[in-house]
Each structure stands twice: as C-alpha cells, then as structure tokens.
Design a protein around this motif. Structure first.
Motif, PDB file in Angstrom:
ATOM      1  N   PHE A 180       6.768  13.274   5.835  1.00  0.00           N
ATOM      2  CA  PHE A 180       7.776  14.263   5.856  1.00  0.00           C
ATOM      3  C   PHE A 180       6.610  14.685   3.536  1.00  0.00           C
ATOM      4  O   PHE A 180       6.800  13.836   3.160  1.00  0.00           O
ATOM      5  N   ASP A 181       6.500  16.499   4.556  1.00  0.00           N
ATOM      6  CA  ASP A 181       5.777  16.648   3.024  1.00  0.00           C
ATOM      7  C   ASP A 181       7.196  17.648   2.180  1.00  0.00           C
ATOM      8  O   ASP A 181       6.672  18.866   2.357  1.00  0.00           O
ATOM      9  N   GLU A 182       7.002  17.699   1.138  1.00  0.00           N
ATOM     10  CA  GLU A 182       8.276  17.886   0.352  1.00  0.00           C
ATOM     11  C   GLU A 182       7.905  19.220   0.116  1.00  0.00           C
ATOM     12  O   GLU A 182       8.627  20.241  -0.412  1.00  0.00           O
ATOM     13  N   ASN A 183       6.385  20.017  -0.421  1.00  0.00           N
ATOM     14  CA  ASN A 183       6.012  21.108  -0.802  1.00  0.00           C
ATOM     15  C   ASN A 183       5.978  21.727   0.029  1.00  0.00           C
ATOM     16  O   ASN A 183       6.308  22.864   0.290  1.00  0.00           O
ATOM     17  N   THR A 184       5.885  21.832   1.705  1.00  0.00           N
ATOM     18  CA  THR A 184       5.588  22.517   3.120  1.00  0.00           C
ATOM     19  C   THR A 184       6.886  22.605   3.805  1.00  0.00           C
ATOM     20  O   THR A 184       7.057  23.380   4.218  1.00  0.00           O
ATOM     21  N   GLY A 185       7.737  21.315   3.607  1.00  0.00           N
ATOM     22  CA  GLY A 185       8.710  20.704   4.408  1.00  0.00           C
ATOM     23  C   GLY A 185       8.736  21.034   5.854  1.00  0.00           C
ATOM     24  O   GLY A 185       9.395  21.147   6.456  1.00  0.00           O
ATOM     25  N   THR A 186       8.040  20.237   6.026  1.00  0.00           N
ATOM     26  CA  THR A 186       6.709  19.789   7.372  1.00  0.00           C
ATOM     27  C   THR A 186       6.871  18.627   7.569  1.00  0.00           C
ATOM     28  O   THR A 186       6.437  17.982   6.186  1.00  0.00           O
ATOM     29  N   TYR A 187       6.410  18.069   8.004  1.00  0.00           N
ATOM     30  CA  TYR A 187       6.213  16.568   8.883  1.00  0.00           C
ATOM     31  C   TYR A 187       4.239  16.643   8.534  1.00  0.00           C
ATOM     32  O   TYR A 187       4.122  17.631   9.792  1.00  0.00           O
ATOM     33  N   GLY A 188       3.791  15.898   8.194  1.00  0.00           N
ATOM     34  CA  GLY A 188       2.295  15.946   9.055  1.00  0.00           C
ATOM     35  C   GLY A 188       2.206  15.080  10.321  1.00  0.00           C
ATOM     36  O   GLY A 188       2.650  14.613  10.860  1.00  0.00           O
ATOM     37  N   SER A 189       0.878  15.845  10.965  1.00  0.00           N
ATOM     38  CA  SER A 189       0.531  14.544  12.074  1.00  0.00           C
ATOM     39  C   SER A 189       0.043  13.752  12.544  1.00  0.00           C
ATOM     40  O   SER A 189      -0.438  13.250  10.948  1.00  0.00           O
ATOM     41  N   THR A 190       0.234  13.362  13.484  1.00  0.00           N
ATOM     42  CA  THR A 190      -0.028  11.188  13.017  1.00  0.00           C
ATOM     43  C   THR A 190      -1.341  11.314  14.506  1.00  0.00           C
ATOM     44  O   THR A 190      -0.888  12.229  15.471  1.00  0.00           O
ATOM     45  N   THR A 191      -2.214  10.553  13.990  1.00  0.00           N
ATOM     46  CA  THR A 191      -3.190  10.107  15.782  1.00  0.00           C
ATOM     47  C   THR A 191      -2.137   8.522  16.369  1.00  0.00           C
ATOM     48  O   THR A 191      -2.545   7.861  15.611  1.00  0.00           O
ATOM     49  N   PRO A 192      -2.348   9.238  17.520  1.00  0.00           N
ATOM     50  CA  PRO A 192      -1.541   7.888  18.864  1.00  0.00           C
ATOM     51  C   PRO A 192      -3.200   6.761  17.949  1.00  0.00           C
ATOM     52  O   PRO A 192      -4.075   6.529  17.890  1.00  0.00           O
ATOM     53  N   THR A 193      -1.995   5.751  18.537  1.00  0.00           N
ATOM     54  CA  THR A 193      -2.528   4.769  17.923  1.00  0.00           C
ATOM     55  C   THR A 193      -2.426   3.945  19.673  1.00  0.00           C
ATOM     56  O   THR A 193      -1.369   3.465  19.908  1.00  0.00           O
ATOM     57  N   GLU A 194      -3.519   3.009  20.116  1.00  0.00           N
ATOM     58  CA  GLU A 194      -3.802   2.616  21.510  1.00  0.00           C
ATOM     59  C   GLU A 194      -3.253   1.125  21.320  1.00  0.00           C
ATOM     60  O   GLU A 194      -3.735   0.405  20.520  1.00  0.00           O
ATOM     61  N   ILE A 195      -2.292   0.362  22.091  1.00  0.00           N
ATOM     62  CA  ILE A 195      -1.493  -0.295  22.111  1.00  0.00           C
ATOM     63  C   ILE A 195      -2.373  -1.305  23.182  1.00  0.00           C
ATOM     64  O   ILE A 195      -2.288  -2.157  22.692  1.00  0.00           O
ATOM     65  N   TYR A 196      -2.315  -0.708  24.389  1.00  0.00           N
ATOM     66  CA  TYR A 196      -2.854  -1.502  25.357  1.00  0.00           C
ATOM     67  C   TYR A 196      -2.972  -0.694  26.714  1.00  0.00           C
ATOM     68  O   TYR A 196      -2.918   0.409  26.783  1.00  0.00           O
ATOM     69  N   GLU A 197      -4.340  -0.835  27.115  1.00  0.00           N
ATOM     70  CA  GLU A 197      -4.859  -0.412  28.005  1.00  0.00           C
ATOM     71  C   GLU A 197      -5.034  -1.295  29.195  1.00  0.00           C
ATOM     72  O   GLU A 197      -5.578  -2.201  29.094  1.00  0.00           O
ATOM     73  N   GLY A 198      -4.509  -0.434  30.291  1.00  0.00           N
ATOM     74  CA  GLY A 198      -4.721  -2.073  31.521  1.00  0.00           C
ATOM     75  C   GLY A 198      -3.524  -2.055  32.961  1.00  0.00           C
ATOM     76  O   GLY A 198      -2.527  -0.896  32.652  1.00  0.00           O
ATOM     77  N   ALA A 199      -3.389  -3.204  33.221  1.00  0.00           N
ATOM     78  CA  ALA A 199      -2.360  -2.986  34.117  1.00  0.00           C
ATOM     79  C   ALA A 199      -1.360  -3.103  33.921  1.00  0.00           C
ATOM     80  O   ALA A 199      -0.777  -4.039  33.191  1.00  0.00           O
ATOM     81  N   CYS A 200      -0.872  -2.270  35.163  1.00  0.00           N
ATOM     82  CA  CYS A 200       1.176  -2.163  34.596  1.00  0.00           C
ATOM     83  C   CYS A 200       1.676  -2.132  36.202  1.00  0.00           C
ATOM     84  O   CYS A 200       1.367  -1.848  36.621  1.00  0.00           O
ATOM     85  N   ARG A 201       3.069  -2.248  35.863  1.00  0.00           N
ATOM     86  CA  ARG A 201       3.792  -1.938  36.916  1.00  0.00           C
ATOM     87  C   ARG A 201       4.942  -1.177  36.514  1.00  0.00           C
ATOM     88  O   ARG A 201       5.505  -1.454  35.474  1.00  0.00           O
ATOM     89  N   MET A 202       5.418   0.708  36.931  1.00  0.00           N
ATOM     90  CA  MET A 202       6.370   1.135  36.411  1.00  0.00           C
ATOM     91  C   MET A 202       7.439   1.530  38.044  1.00  0.00           C
ATOM     92  O   MET A 202       6.611   2.265  38.601  1.00  0.00           O
ATOM     93  N   GLY A 203       8.358   1.401  37.207  1.00  0.00           N
ATOM     94  CA  GLY A 203       9.758   1.969  38.427  1.00  0.00           C
ATOM     95  C   GLY A 203      10.434   2.098  38.203  1.00  0.00           C
ATOM     96  O   GLY A 203      10.800   2.128  37.120  1.00  0.00           O
ATOM     97  N   SER A 204      11.472   2.905  39.199  1.00  0.00           N
ATOM     98  CA  SER A 204      12.084   3.475  39.063  1.00  0.00           C
ATOM     99  C   SER A 204      14.172   2.913  39.297  1.00  0.00           C
ATOM    100  O   SER A 204      13.564   2.217  40.603  1.00  0.00           O
ATOM    101  N   PRO A 205      14.496   1.999  38.260  1.00  0.00           N
ATOM    102  CA  PRO A 205      15.488   1.432  38.893  1.00  0.00           C
ATOM    103  C   PRO A 205      16.749   2.091  39.354  1.00  0.00           C
ATOM    104  O   PRO A 205      17.669   1.476  40.154  1.00  0.00           O
ATOM    105  N   GLY A 206      16.676   2.992  39.818  1.00  0.00           N
ATOM    106  CA  GLY A 206      17.139   3.869  40.353  1.00  0.00           C
ATOM    107  C   GLY A 206      17.227   4.933  40.535  1.00  0.00           C
ATOM    108  O   GLY A 206      16.013   5.295  40.482  1.00  0.00           O
ATOM    109  N   LEU A 207      17.794   6.095  42.048  1.00  0.00           N
ATOM    110  CA  LEU A 207      17.106   7.064  42.206  1.00  0.00           C
ATOM    111  C   LEU A 207      17.998   8.166  41.736  1.00  0.00           C
ATOM    112  O   LEU A 207      17.350   9.883  41.974  1.00  0.00           O
TER     113      LEU A 207
END
Length: 102
Positions: free
Chosen positions: A4-31
């Motif tokens: 938080f920048d008190e002079n502008t009253g806004t939050y600065g931006s951040t650059t995303p950090t890659e934690i993992y890129e690779g195989a995974c599985r995404m599923g929905s536990p319910g419909l």
C-alpha cells in the motif's frame, strides 16, 4: 496486490510468480454451483479440486491457477483462486480447493 502506497492511496502491482507448471488434475466435486452476493452483485461460484504432485510446495490461499492446457478444452485459459489447502504427512499428491467466480 502489492504494498500500500500512503502517498497515492493505492496498492502497487505485483508480478506473478510461477510456482509450478506441469501435469495436474482439475475436477469439480459437485455439479451444483453456489449463488453468493458479493457487494451488491450476485455471482455464481463453482468449487474445484486441483490435484498436484506432492513435491509442489509454497502454495498459499489466494494464489491463482491458470489452466494452460487440458484434455477438456473448456478449462483452457480459465483462472481459479485457491481457497483451501489439504495437508498430509504421507501424501503422494497435493490437493487444493479452488473456486472460479463468474
């Protein structure tokens, strides 16, 4: 968000950090997605379980996940927010709870 920048009253931006890129599985536990009110707007939330190798560490609640490729073309380029972590002392997989809000 960044610091938080008190002079502008806004939050600065951040650059995303890659934690993992690779195989995974995404599923929905319910419909059935849930309807919630955020501010004065009603939104639909759908929960998903993301399964990663146990070696993937440093994941935190509020991190985001972007699906870069998938056998399900509908998942490609969708962004999810991590809302919960499951820990296990003998796990071979790491499961995290994610939400997509539309």
């Amino acid at each position: 968000n960044g610091a938080f920048d008190e002079n502008t009253g806004t939050y600065g931006s951040t650059t995303p950090t890659e934690i993992y890129e690779g195989a995974c599985r995404m599923g929905s536990p319910g419909l059935v997605p849930s309807e919630v009110v955020a501010g004065e707007q009603q939104v639909t939330q759908q929960s998903y379980v993301l399964t990663l190798p146990a070696s993937v560490t440093t994941i935190e609640v509020d991190d985001t996940v972007t699906m870069l490729t998938s056998a399900d073309a509908d998942l490609v380029n969708r962004v999810f927010r991590i809302v919960g972590l499951k820990h296990s002392s003998i796990g071979v997989q790491r499961r995290v709870l994610c939400e997509e809000t539309t």
